[in-house]
Write an enzyme that holds these catalytic residues in place. Sequence first.
Site, PDB file in Angstrom:
ATOM      1  N   CYS A  20       0.837  -1.207   0.000  1.00 12.10           N
ATOM      2  CA  CYS A  20       0.000   0.000   0.000  1.00 12.10           C
ATOM      3  C   CYS A  20       0.874   1.260   0.000  1.00 12.10           C
ATOM      4  CB  CYS A  20      -0.966  -0.039   1.186  1.00 12.10           C
ATOM      5  SG  CYS A  20      -2.383   1.086   0.999  1.00 12.10           S
ATOM      6  N   HIS A  64      -4.738  -5.300   0.229  1.00 13.39           N
ATOM      7  CA  HIS A  64      -4.413  -5.896   1.525  1.00 13.39           C
ATOM      8  C   HIS A  64      -4.839  -7.359   1.662  1.00 13.39           C
ATOM      9  CE1 HIS A  64      -3.040  -2.119   3.287  1.00 13.39           C
ATOM     10  NE2 HIS A  64      -4.053  -1.536   2.663  1.00 13.39           N
ATOM     11  N   GLU A  68      -3.341  -9.315   3.465  1.00 17.85           N
ATOM     12  CA  GLU A  68      -3.034  -9.700   4.847  1.00 17.85           C
ATOM     13  C   GLU A  68      -4.199  -9.444   5.801  1.00 17.85           C
ATOM     14  OE1 GLU A  68      -2.015  -5.302   4.824  1.00 17.85           O
ATOM     15  OE2 GLU A  68      -1.924  -6.989   3.406  1.00 17.85           O
ATOM     16  N   ARG A  83     -14.401   2.538  13.036  1.00 17.02           N
ATOM     17  CA  ARG A  83     -13.518   3.612  13.492  1.00 17.02           C
ATOM     18  C   ARG A  83     -13.764   4.900  12.724  1.00 17.02           C
ATOM     19  NH1 ARG A  83      -7.903   2.732  11.161  1.00 17.02           N
ATOM     20  NH2 ARG A  83      -9.073   3.597   9.401  1.00 17.02           N
TER      21      ARG A  83
END
Length: 318
Positions: free
Chosen positions: A142, A235, A237, A249
Amino acid sequence: MPIVIPDNLPAFPILKKEGVRVISEQRALKQDIRALEIGLLNLMPNKEDTETQFIRLIASTPLQVNFTLVRMTFHESKNTRKEYLEEFYLTFQEIKPRKFDGFIITGAPIELLEFAQVDYWDEMCEVFDWVVDHVHSTFGICWGGMAMLNYWHKLPKVNFKDKISGCYPMTNYAKTSSYLKGFSDEILVPISRWAGVNQKDIDQTLELKTLLGSPQTGPCLIEDKKYPALYIMNHFEYETETLKNEFDRDQKAIPDTVKMPQNYFPDNNPNAQPINRWRSNGHLLYSNWVNRIYQTTEFDLAQIGADRKNIYPYQSTK
């Protein structure tokens, strides 16, 4: 074979319970084998979650890996205890004399900042110079990948008006690539970012090739044959609930501008349990990367980077 990490690292019992192959440093020392040396430069605020995610992926390979956690030397982390960092992490300045078979540079939630505005940018440039002849293969994630592309190839970072968040289909553009061995023609990948790079800029750079991508969200996985390195804008992961946690959030922090992650919640119901549809591809990608390293790296770590003098001089004057 397993990945070697300290047995008192919080990730150790979590991964062991999942069945991930991890062993302690003490046990690894008794094995007569040339383990691969892989480092993780962790730029994320919540370091424990991030290190666990990447250890889980690297441990999917049958090869033994010594895993080193690395942090920026002069940047003070606000979200991770100093005692934790001192116990489990080495600073970049401490690992500079070493060489690595593989080195991962994570993302960071700073995409909207100009690179020069990042308080550790000078040391990041030093990292980029260092990996050229100290690392066999580098993997930028990223923001880490955007920063490497900007530093090495002058590719501009493109800021988005709205955050791209959700799970998006990616086309396999390189079916014969060793990094995509076993991949389907189209896969789903989690995305969570405010910026990216332009496919047009990649196409105009001879050394770069997009391996996975989408007309809708742009390049996903990019191969750099010059340095060599991989860059992934998205992503693999991420755990199942990572996008949900980010959504919750952001709703509290910027409620009027947050959009629900696309193609993520069943029936687009944010109260429903998300379904993980990318885990196997994430394990496959990182396993392919580690296996490629094993097949091509030097047996003698000291020889890593010896053939890269033609890449000099560095851009940095440091």
